[in-house]
Write a protein that holds these residues in place. Sequence first.
Motif, PDB file in Angstrom:
ATOM      1  N   TRP A 108     -23.032  53.893   0.956  1.00  0.00           N
ATOM      2  CA  TRP A 108     -21.655  53.664   0.495  1.00  0.00           C
ATOM      3  C   TRP A 108     -21.302  54.433  -0.768  1.00  0.00           C
ATOM      4  CZ3 TRP A 108     -18.775  52.046   4.262  1.00  0.00           C
ATOM      5  CH2 TRP A 108     -19.418  51.411   5.336  1.00  0.00           C
ATOM      6  N   ASN A 132     -10.508  51.522 -14.410  1.00  0.00           N
ATOM      7  CA  ASN A 132     -11.583  51.974 -13.518  1.00  0.00           C
ATOM      8  C   ASN A 132     -11.032  52.446 -12.169  1.00  0.00           C
ATOM      9  OD1 ASN A 132     -12.297  48.536 -13.538  1.00  0.00           O
ATOM     10  ND2 ASN A 132     -11.326  49.545 -11.807  1.00  0.00           N
ATOM     11  N   SER A 133     -11.936  52.823 -11.264  1.00  0.00           N
ATOM     12  CA  SER A 133     -11.537  53.448  -9.996  1.00  0.00           C
ATOM     13  C   SER A 133     -10.886  52.470  -9.021  1.00  0.00           C
ATOM     14  CB  SER A 133     -12.762  54.051  -9.319  1.00  0.00           C
ATOM     15  OG  SER A 133     -13.588  53.014  -8.827  1.00  0.00           O
ATOM     16  N   LYS A 181     -23.233  65.514 -13.202  1.00  0.00           N
ATOM     17  CA  LYS A 181     -22.315  66.393 -12.473  1.00  0.00           C
ATOM     18  C   LYS A 181     -21.865  65.769 -11.151  1.00  0.00           C
ATOM     19  CE  LYS A 181     -23.791  70.894 -14.264  1.00  0.00           C
ATOM     20  NZ  LYS A 181     -25.164  70.687 -14.802  1.00  0.00           N
ATOM     21  N   ASN A 187     -14.491  62.227 -11.984  1.00  0.00           N
ATOM     22  CA  ASN A 187     -15.332  63.390 -11.676  1.00  0.00           C
ATOM     23  C   ASN A 187     -14.693  64.090 -10.473  1.00  0.00           C
ATOM     24  OD1 ASN A 187     -17.276  65.277 -11.139  1.00  0.00           O
ATOM     25  ND2 ASN A 187     -19.003  63.844 -11.299  1.00  0.00           N
ATOM     26  N   VAL A 242     -20.221  60.176  -2.443  1.00  0.00           N
ATOM     27  CA  VAL A 242     -20.767  61.525  -2.443  1.00  0.00           C
ATOM     28  C   VAL A 242     -22.273  61.514  -2.129  1.00  0.00           C
ATOM     29  CG1 VAL A 242     -18.977  62.560  -3.890  1.00  0.00           C
ATOM     30  CG2 VAL A 242     -20.975  61.504  -4.976  1.00  0.00           C
ATOM     31  N   MET A 273     -13.615  56.408   3.520  1.00  0.00           N
ATOM     32  CA  MET A 273     -14.206  57.734   3.360  1.00  0.00           C
ATOM     33  C   MET A 273     -15.589  57.746   4.009  1.00  0.00           C
ATOM     34  SD  MET A 273     -14.010  59.929  -0.036  1.00  0.00           S
ATOM     35  CE  MET A 273     -15.195  61.196  -0.389  1.00  0.00           C
ATOM     36  N   CYS A 281     -11.875  52.286  -6.067  1.00  0.00           N
ATOM     37  CA  CYS A 281     -13.002  51.793  -5.262  1.00  0.00           C
ATOM     38  C   CYS A 281     -13.357  50.350  -5.621  1.00  0.00           C
ATOM     39  CB  CYS A 281     -14.231  52.668  -5.480  1.00  0.00           C
ATOM     40  SG  CYS A 281     -13.960  54.393  -5.080  1.00  0.00           S
ATOM     41  N   ILE A 282     -13.313  50.043  -6.895  1.00  0.00           N
ATOM     42  CA  ILE A 282     -13.702  48.697  -7.318  1.00  0.00           C
ATOM     43  C   ILE A 282     -12.726  47.669  -6.740  1.00  0.00           C
ATOM     44  CG2 ILE A 282     -13.862  47.212  -9.386  1.00  0.00           C
ATOM     45  CD1 ILE A 282     -15.377  49.493 -10.750  1.00  0.00           C
ATOM     46  N   MET A 327      -8.535  58.084 -12.999  1.00  0.00           N
ATOM     47  CA  MET A 327      -9.215  56.935 -13.607  1.00  0.00           C
ATOM     48  C   MET A 327      -9.824  57.385 -14.932  1.00  0.00           C
ATOM     49  SD  MET A 327     -12.725  57.491 -13.138  1.00  0.00           S
ATOM     50  CE  MET A 327     -13.923  56.389 -12.428  1.00  0.00           C
ATOM     51  N   GLU A 328     -10.483  56.449 -15.617  1.00  0.00           N
ATOM     52  CA  GLU A 328     -10.909  56.707 -17.006  1.00  0.00           C
ATOM     53  C   GLU A 328     -11.831  57.917 -17.149  1.00  0.00           C
ATOM     54  OE1 GLU A 328     -12.754  53.006 -18.010  1.00  0.00           O
ATOM     55  OE2 GLU A 328     -14.184  53.131 -16.366  1.00  0.00           O
ATOM     56  N   THR A 329     -12.780  58.084 -16.223  1.00  0.00           N
ATOM     57  CA  THR A 329     -13.707  59.219 -16.314  1.00  0.00           C
ATOM     58  C   THR A 329     -13.784  59.881 -14.940  1.00  0.00           C
ATOM     59  OG1 THR A 329     -15.568  57.752 -15.814  1.00  0.00           O
ATOM     60  CG2 THR A 329     -15.134  58.188 -18.140  1.00  0.00           C
ATOM     61  N   LEU A 358     -19.700  59.906  -9.418  1.00  0.00           N
ATOM     62  CA  LEU A 358     -18.267  59.718  -9.639  1.00  0.00           C
ATOM     63  C   LEU A 358     -17.972  58.576 -10.617  1.00  0.00           C
ATOM     64  CD1 LEU A 358     -17.105  59.929  -5.899  1.00  0.00           C
ATOM     65  CD2 LEU A 358     -17.125  61.785  -7.563  1.00  0.00           C
ATOM     66  N   PRO A 373     -11.918  57.346  -5.482  1.00  0.00           N
ATOM     67  CA  PRO A 373     -12.979  57.396  -6.496  1.00  0.00           C
ATOM     68  C   PRO A 373     -12.566  58.033  -7.820  1.00  0.00           C
ATOM     69  CG  PRO A 373     -13.823  58.095  -4.351  1.00  0.00           C
ATOM     70  CD  PRO A 373     -12.328  57.983  -4.216  1.00  0.00           C
ATOM     71  N   VAL A 374     -11.494  58.833  -7.814  1.00  0.00           N
ATOM     72  CA  VAL A 374     -11.076  59.473  -9.075  1.00  0.00           C
ATOM     73  C   VAL A 374      -9.745  58.913  -9.583  1.00  0.00           C
ATOM     74  CG1 VAL A 374     -12.331  61.621  -8.635  1.00  0.00           C
ATOM     75  CG2 VAL A 374      -9.950  61.422  -7.868  1.00  0.00           C
ATOM     76  N   SER A 389     -16.806  66.835  -8.385  1.00  0.00           N
ATOM     77  CA  SER A 389     -17.814  66.336  -7.448  1.00  0.00           C
ATOM     78  C   SER A 389     -17.147  65.821  -6.170  1.00  0.00           C
ATOM     79  CB  SER A 389     -18.633  65.215  -8.093  1.00  0.00           C
ATOM     80  OG  SER A 389     -19.517  64.650  -7.159  1.00  0.00           O
ATOM     81  N   LEU A 390     -16.047  65.073  -6.329  1.00  0.00           N
ATOM     82  CA  LEU A 390     -15.342  64.565  -5.150  1.00  0.00           C
ATOM     83  C   LEU A 390     -14.802  65.733  -4.318  1.00  0.00           C
ATOM     84  CD1 LEU A 390     -14.268  62.027  -3.624  1.00  0.00           C
ATOM     85  CD2 LEU A 390     -12.134  62.337  -4.884  1.00  0.00           C
ATOM     86  N   CYS A 427     -15.032  51.046   3.231  1.00  0.00           N
ATOM     87  CA  CYS A 427     -14.717  52.356   2.648  1.00  0.00           C
ATOM     88  C   CYS A 427     -14.349  53.330   3.769  1.00  0.00           C
ATOM     89  CB  CYS A 427     -15.893  52.895   1.858  1.00  0.00           C
ATOM     90  SG  CYS A 427     -15.562  54.536   1.183  1.00  0.00           S
ATOM     91  N   CYS A 448     -17.643  55.700  -9.882  1.00  0.00           N
ATOM     92  CA  CYS A 448     -16.621  54.903  -9.196  1.00  0.00           C
ATOM     93  C   CYS A 448     -17.032  53.441  -9.069  1.00  0.00           C
ATOM     94  CB  CYS A 448     -16.331  55.490  -7.820  1.00  0.00           C
ATOM     95  SG  CYS A 448     -17.780  55.558  -6.735  1.00  0.00           S
TER      96      CYS A 448
END
Lengths: 375, 260
Positions: free
Chosen positions: A355, B163-164, A265, B216, A358, B178, B166-167, B212-214, A268, B188-189, B219-220, B176, A270
């Motif tokens: 880093w 992918n995100s 849950k 979340n 979340v 954030m 972030c990468i 992105m592919e998955t 991310l 991240p999303v 959560s963000l 970062c 990420c």
Amino acid sequence: MANTGKAFIVSRGELQSLFDAVIARGFMPVGPIVRDGAIVYDELRHVQDLPEGWTEDQDAGTYRLKRRDDKALFGFNNGPHSWKQYLFPPRSKLWQGEKTEDGGFTVEEAEDTEKPFAFIGVRACDLHAIQVQDKVFMSDRHPDPLYAGRRGKALVIVVNCGQAATTCFCTSMNTGPRAQGGFDLALTEVLDGDDHYFVAEPGSTAGFSLLAEVPHTEADKDNVAAALECTARAEQQMGRKIDVSGVKELLYRNYDNERWDALEKRCLACGNCTMACPTCFCSKVEDVTDLTGDHAERWREWDSCFTMDFSYIHGGSVRPTTRSRYRQWLVHKLATWQDQFATSGCVGCGRCITWCPVGIDLTEEVRLIREREKD
Amino acid sequence: MTDKPKLAVWKFASCDGCQLSLLDCEDELLAVADHITIANFPEASRAVLDGPYDLSLVEGSITTPHDRDRIQEVRRQSKFLVTIGACATAGGIQALRNFTDVREFMDIVYASPEYISTLDTSTPISAHVNVDFELRGCPINKNQLLEVINAFLNERKPNVSPNSVCIECKKRGTVCIMVAHGTHCMGPVTQAGCGAICPAYNRGCYGCYGPMETPNTSSLAAWMHDLGVSADELRRMFRTYNSEAPEFRHEGDRHGRENI
């Protein structure tokens, strides 16, 4: 105190001559500088480039640069960067090929044109991280030419920690805060009223000969005690801890622990933790062509076990859920790494905690997995 | 040179920015033209060759009954159809109409709304026809566009990572924003591909490349909520260029159903 049994004093005012000596030997000095609201690693030329009087507050998912009330040059802990960006660059060309008239193709290996690096300000945990990656990239059977080449030529100047961040847990991983060996030169920064000096301990012949070019005196008992007090203070300040006793077996027993569902849950996927981790070594290889198709190149890039492509085989990804990808990362880092490389993959630097956008904290997750198992 | 594959570029509801990315490939454009016949690209040339076309690049979303029919013909004429950009792939910024009453807007904006023929929604090309590849971005990245054309010519899979962002940030060494500045960021999303431009200039990612592919998203959003971002702001973050992408649409809706 050092493995050499010799300690010397280099005054704050003479530190530039260490930089000069490093540069004169043809190294590219890289180390901490302040940029974009953080202490990052980049090329250094002068002592003035260092983050004098800067430190930071770190916690899960947050990092804030702030001023110190003294003029310490290394009064901070790990930032977002690590030395792996130099030894195992984010993107590197492996080879290029050209089609030949007879229908075949040529292969030309990529050359590494970087100067040898001098890493200035390596923390004890990060020195261990380099040694962990050595096992990955410099094994007898499959040495990586780029990594091995750079690592072999690199000069490592450690700076022992005089403080710890709230995300640090090197004492739990037995990797710090004092470096025990494997460096060319180790420095401990001492600030005592108006006195500002470094206790320097050479750890190799290169370190000894480098120090010979820098004005120094022999350290006395008080100097050595002051240096030890610095790292003792860092130990006291250690912000986090992790109980790693039997962690391999713990994680192997807990593939179905309910914590993985909570992480599904929250995580991310990420990939930030794996990019920031100084030991994560995964990469992908991509082939690119030009429009004619006559010229092709093969590139290696950092990859992350949090991407779907990472475990993609015909038909789909082996780890389609975030739960399974986080579990793969944590179990590898703390458990399967031990079977694979005879060491933990975690050095307690705390980067993955700070880093994570979340604020997921692996020390907390391991604690909860342990707790839930008992329930 | 008749054996060169034929390229067509089609425009639906959009700003032209994505197809201009092809013209923006200044250094590579002649090489592209050497290997592909630019058969139908009104933005570049008035000379139009008849179909069928080997590769169609489709820009824009479907917002009118006319375009809804036209895309069917484009599909029929195209062997390989690639959507370029957020409009064609996710409905674009004009999909914000999907959250409002379009008739009401028409009454306010136009003196004679009866002359306007439009649909209530802006939808991606894939809602109407089969799409062979979707290239993300608002606008697309010209290097990724070249990579797609290149992969098509060389019959290989394009190197486009889902992918995100972030990468990409981490690979270029960006701090970062954030974590270090507390700046709200969709990175991240959001899918990579732009080169993580905004965070490198201390701006949060706007999510131009869509989910992105998955992703979340919940959560963000929960984390940003704890940082003090209001529901209104969160809703707006997910309702920009890719508001009709299912994951962003769902997350935006979770933060209130108010218009836009």
